[in-house]
Scaffold this motif. Sequence first.
Motif, PDB file in Angstrom:
ATOM      1  N   LEU A  94       1.181  -1.355  -0.102  1.00  0.00           N
ATOM      2  CA  LEU A  94      -0.170  -0.034   0.074  1.00  0.00           C
ATOM      3  C   LEU A  94       1.121   1.622  -0.119  1.00  0.00           C
ATOM      4  CD1 LEU A  94      -2.981  -0.969   2.560  1.00  0.00           C
ATOM      5  CD2 LEU A  94      -3.205  -0.731  -0.074  1.00  0.00           C
ATOM      6  N   TYR A  95       2.255   1.234  -0.240  1.00  0.00           N
ATOM      7  CA  TYR A  95       3.062   1.926  -0.806  1.00  0.00           C
ATOM      8  C   TYR A  95       2.097   3.415  -0.367  1.00  0.00           C
ATOM      9  CZ  TYR A  95       3.416   1.107  -5.374  1.00  0.00           C
ATOM     10  OH  TYR A  95       3.453   0.762  -7.065  1.00  0.00           O
ATOM     11  N   PHE A  96       1.608   3.219  -2.274  1.00  0.00           N
ATOM     12  CA  PHE A  96       0.639   4.528  -2.665  1.00  0.00           C
ATOM     13  C   PHE A  96       0.012   5.523  -1.424  1.00  0.00           C
ATOM     14  CE2 PHE A  96      -1.063   0.223  -4.158  1.00  0.00           C
ATOM     15  CZ  PHE A  96      -2.593   1.109  -3.651  1.00  0.00           C
ATOM     16  N   ARG A  97      -0.634   4.403  -1.015  1.00  0.00           N
ATOM     17  CA  ARG A  97      -1.329   5.171   0.255  1.00  0.00           C
ATOM     18  C   ARG A  97      -0.281   5.779   1.347  1.00  0.00           C
ATOM     19  NH1 ARG A  97      -5.864   0.841   1.335  1.00  0.00           N
ATOM     20  NH2 ARG A  97      -7.489   0.770  -0.489  1.00  0.00           N
ATOM     21  N   HIS A  98       0.693   5.361   1.254  1.00  0.00           N
ATOM     22  CA  HIS A  98       1.613   6.246   2.723  1.00  0.00           C
ATOM     23  C   HIS A  98       2.067   7.153   1.986  1.00  0.00           C
ATOM     24  CE1 HIS A  98       1.102   1.784   4.349  1.00  0.00           C
ATOM     25  NE2 HIS A  98       0.081   2.448   4.754  1.00  0.00           N
ATOM     26  N   GLY A  99       2.165   7.328   1.194  1.00  0.00           N
ATOM     27  CA  GLY A  99       3.184   9.163   0.298  1.00  0.00           C
ATOM     28  C   GLY A  99       4.316   8.581  -0.113  1.00  0.00           C
ATOM     29  N   LEU A 100       4.547   7.074  -0.328  1.00  0.00           N
ATOM     30  CA  LEU A 100       6.280   6.629  -0.895  1.00  0.00           C
ATOM     31  C   LEU A 100       6.061   6.321  -2.061  1.00  0.00           C
ATOM     32  CD1 LEU A 100       6.733   3.600   1.425  1.00  0.00           C
ATOM     33  CD2 LEU A 100       7.533   6.016   1.811  1.00  0.00           C
ATOM     34  N   ASP A 101       7.245   6.306  -2.921  1.00  0.00           N
ATOM     35  CA  ASP A 101       7.548   6.238  -4.335  1.00  0.00           C
ATOM     36  C   ASP A 101       7.600   5.015  -5.091  1.00  0.00           C
ATOM     37  OD1 ASP A 101       7.466   9.356  -4.512  1.00  0.00           O
ATOM     38  OD2 ASP A 101       9.576   9.014  -4.498  1.00  0.00           O
ATOM     39  N   SER A 102       7.775   3.890  -4.135  1.00  0.00           N
ATOM     40  CA  SER A 102       7.768   2.607  -4.688  1.00  0.00           C
ATOM     41  C   SER A 102       7.595   1.653  -3.285  1.00  0.00           C
ATOM     42  CB  SER A 102       9.376   2.169  -4.641  1.00  0.00           C
ATOM     43  OG  SER A 102       9.657   0.632  -4.378  1.00  0.00           O
ATOM     44  N   GLY A 103       7.127   0.706  -3.783  1.00  0.00           N
ATOM     45  CA  GLY A 103       6.650  -0.415  -2.219  1.00  0.00           C
ATOM     46  C   GLY A 103       7.375  -1.675  -1.101  1.00  0.00           C
ATOM     47  N   PHE A 104       9.380  -0.316  -2.173  1.00  0.00           N
ATOM     48  CA  PHE A 104      10.598  -1.126  -1.904  1.00  0.00           C
ATOM     49  C   PHE A 104      11.158  -0.256  -0.509  1.00  0.00           C
ATOM     50  CE2 PHE A 104      10.215  -3.105  -5.092  1.00  0.00           C
ATOM     51  CZ  PHE A 104      11.118  -4.102  -5.395  1.00  0.00           C
TER      52      PHE A 104
END
Length: 187
Positions: free
Chosen positions: A127-137
Amino acid sequence: MTADHQHTMRAKIELLLQRDAEEELDRRQEEDDEFSEIYDDGRLRLPAGVELPEELPAGLRVLYALTAHPQFGDLRFGSHHDFRPQRLIDFAGKVIDAGNTLTIGRVREQSIVLDLDTEAVFIFDFLYFRHGLDSGFVLRCDSVAEFISTVALGPRYPYIHGPHETWREPWWLTDPWYIYLKELGFA
């Protein structure tokens, strides 16, 4: 470098076992109301070790020989019977070609993933996009031993939930596991 990380990982886990660290953190939780309000479970679990199949990376085999399916703060490693192949996906649901991957644990809703081809270990946030991250890594290490010695039992633990900029409050400063790591001189 891997041998150094394996040595460090082994030494740190042996020190935790010698100090009865699991019992110490359980005692602290029972005595501190704020601790038990925030965390409803223990922060350290070091079950007796098991032998893993030879086809798994050496660092993972060493870790599980010392302690099967351990927990270090928010990092929970699964039973070796629960290791499963993991397909990583991006925000659009497309599969990311990340190699031959296996989920070996969890960090809350995130996965601890092992690349069997390179032996790299990383935390992946679906859910990286919901957490404001550019990538899931979220965080990556070259081996299980490096992950344990520098993240689970080291100074990189505060980054397991992503970059510090993504957090309004510095959660790691009140995390009993991180506080204990600092007391031991690990972080």
